[in-house]
Design an enzyme around this catalytic site. Structure first.
Site, PDB file in Angstrom:
ATOM      1  N   HIS A   1      40.241 105.260  38.023  1.00  0.00           N
ATOM      2  CA  HIS A   1      40.136 106.419  38.114  1.00  0.00           C
ATOM      3  C   HIS A   1      40.187 106.948  39.616  1.00  0.00           C
ATOM      4  CE1 HIS A   1      38.998 110.608  37.366  1.00  0.00           C
ATOM      5  NE2 HIS A   1      37.813 110.361  38.022  1.00  0.00           N
TER       6      HIS A   1
ATOM      7  N   SER B   1      39.732 114.524  38.624  1.00  0.00           N
ATOM      8  CA  SER B   1      38.513 114.342  38.204  1.00  0.00           C
ATOM      9  C   SER B   1      37.720 115.643  37.785  1.00  0.00           C
ATOM     10  CB  SER B   1      37.609 113.425  38.772  1.00  0.00           C
ATOM     11  OG  SER B   1      36.566 112.729  38.230  1.00  0.00           O
TER      12      SER B   1
ATOM     13  N   ASP C   1      43.381 104.070  34.750  1.00  0.00           N
ATOM     14  CA  ASP C   1      42.132 104.913  34.799  1.00  0.00           C
ATOM     15  C   ASP C   1      41.545 104.954  33.383  1.00  0.00           C
ATOM     16  OD1 ASP C   1      40.296 106.864  34.618  1.00  0.00           O
ATOM     17  OD2 ASP C   1      41.521 108.321  35.560  1.00  0.00           O
TER      18      ASP C   1
END
Lengths: 384, 384
Positions: A358, A162, A325
């Protein structure tokens, strides 16, 4: 040794790394991308394992939006396990028997590094919104000072998911000679309109909260409602439609019938409420503003320019994405791979199938462990 | 005639239907799914075209979350075109030369039908949160009273997208004999955890706003900040990642450089801000709470039970979904089709390819027009 005795966190889970303490490194000043100068700058960090004599076994782990320096072991301060305990430790992918693993809190954060909640030495008051806007590049430049301080010229690996993945990419962009291998996970070369949009709504929720008080709430109040809403929005984007269906579906909390009221009746409502309410106890609202802004600014530039920039780069890459995701969808990881391939860079890509969204990279999964272990083994055994 | 003279709306766009006025029908009471009784009940509605002598040409159009009775023509009240002007009018898919088209505002709404902003006759004050929770079924039962009032036994068609599609499905469920054809668009048989989650965050944003005042803000203040955040969240879900990229990308508002501040610098931020701020002038925050709650409660039941329920149903279906709709994704429409097929119901399905997200059904597109036109032509020419 205390480390030997206390191996259980507050939830009764143990860590082979035992108790860990966050350390601090302070340096004089940092010139920011905005043109402003931040001074002084403190970086909170933890390390696991030992730096070898050649100093070629250091791995920098970069955290995501709400992470901190405490990536593994049991925190001496909070009694909690690190956020990437599944990946860091003896015999784990980031193997502390072999590697010297470093994790630092980003500047702008609220976990020990200088951020809006720090005291501005010029005023003696909390920075609040007078804190300068920082970028991913600024975060990485600050980390580079820490790496200098630790006497490491070249990192064996920089890894993270991320926003952590953005730092990985920025490291390679800013310091190509200092990164031997890179593992960007569930990330992107630039933030898209939809990603900016979600962050902006979260920021509005915080800034609309009367308790935010223009950011000068320290010691007076706290914009808990606004930050909780921002966190709830975030949480929806971290899960997938499918994982929410599997976890909650339309299950009700504790009754057979609808209450026909506006309480949190569905389990998913209660879960989000809980997540929002607990988050406000561990995170500073202003840091949420600054870090999401840094993420929104993230843009390594045009693909064509990037290909030129990365042309024949020596850094080896492992790029990982997750099938469900939708916040940083696999197509964004494939774009990273495409740019690297066009630039003749050595890159391995894997899209891991997972119903989690995610958040999948934070959850124990054998594929990620296997991929990282072997990628690092391979690169390490080959030396230069 | 005034209708002939005023054919342009406030934006200079014209409508072949000319000026239209919202009408009102009031009936004594409605028994709600919660067990409560709402009394009296007013339904705001508009009609276009003429009911024929056989009374077999009536089409009921159901609106989505923030829609109203003004589906086509130029509103005498606001001077604006109707929300489905592209689909309703002479020669259009819902052809007012042939069909008698009705659109009514849902109960719980704020566009003329009884809702939380109405005066409670028992207290002489606005209902606010003392308004009973209503469901999609309650909305449909109220519409049925209007249809009775208009002297229509059986509707030729019930059509609508999103929450409008839920009403379509509920009509067929509750009054199978009264619906000859049905067109549910971009909708679902039941709200999922993710869909509930997005609504719940919007509700929290409203209820956290101090100006919400427990819902008793009428004539005093208005929770504009909270409602704007709810609308911003909604808007993100109505578009697609791709359409946001195409429309905004990372474009800045009016400068070449980042401002390094927390203003809305990106076009997407400005757009959401604008959408949020304008919405609060046209929609009541309490209605937003009640209508999203009705949507979250929507669940026609288990697929197996539904197949039994719909077995050999005579209603003909046209089910439409949109490829880039991630709020009510095509798989949810395919589930409707599957249930209907298993029940031996006559159903046509089309997934329309469009980069727009959920909002696509509100935007002019030839495929939707073509599909609806021919589906209705076919069914109408065949009579019974």
């Amino acid at each position: 040794m205390v480390i030997e005795l206390v191996k259980e966190d507050v939830f009764g889970e143990s860590s082979p790394l035992g108790l860990r303490e966050t350390k601090f490194f302070t340096f004089d000043s940092l010139h920011l991308e905005s043109g402003e100068v931040l001074s002084p700058v403190t970086i909170a960090y933890e390390t696991y394992g030992e730096l070898n004599n050649q100093k070629d076994n250091a791995i920098l782990i970069c955290h995501a939006l709400t992470g901190d320096a405490h990536a593994a072991g049991i925190s001496k301060e909070t009694g909690k396990l690190g956020w990437w305990e599944i990946m860091i430790g003896p015999g784990k992918p980031f193997d502390t028997n072999k590697y010297f693993v470093i994790c630092s809190n980003v500047i702008g954060g609220c976990k020990g590094s200088t951020g809006p909640g720090s005291i501005n030495p010029n005023t003696g008051k909390h920075y609040g919104m007078s804190f300068p806007v920082v970028t991913i590049r600024d975060m990485v430049n600050a980390q580079a000072k820490l790496i200098d301080h630790l006497g490491i010229e070249r990192l064996f690996c920089v890894a993270g998911g991320s926003m952590g993945g953005m730092q990985v990419l920025q490291w390679v962009y800013s310091y190509p000679e200092r990164v031997k291998t890179a593992i960007p996970i569930a990330t992107t070369l630039r933030h898209t309109a939809q990603q900016i949009a979600f962050n902006e709504v979260g920021r509005r929720a915080i800034m609309n909260d009367p308790d935010w008080m223009g950011g000068d709430y320290y010691g007076i109040t706290f914009p808990a409602n606004g930050l909780a809403v921002a966190r709830m929005i975030g949480h929806i984007t971290y899960m997938s439609d499918l994982s929410m269906k599997e976890k909650f579906g339309r299950k009700l909390r504790n009754k057979e019938k609808f209450g026909y009221d506006f309480e949190a009746e569905f389990e998913v409502e209660q879960y989000l409420k809980y997540r929002g309410e607990t988050f406000v106890h561990r995170f500073d609202a202003n840091s949420y503003l600054y870090i999401t802004k840094a993420i929104d600014y993230f843009d390594l530039g045009d693909n064509k320019d990037l290909i030129k920039k990365f042309y024949n780069l020596k850094t080896k890459f492992l790029v990982i994405s997750y099938s469900h995701d939708w916040l940083y969808p696999p197509y964004q990881s494939r774009e990273i791979v495409k740019v690297l391939k066009y630039a003749w860079v050595d890159v391995t890509y894997c899209e891991i199938s997972s119903t989690y969204g995610h958040d999948a990279f934070l959850i124990k999964n054998q594929e990620q462990e296997h991929l990282v272990t072997h990628f690092l083994n391979n690169a390490y055994s080959k030396g230069e």
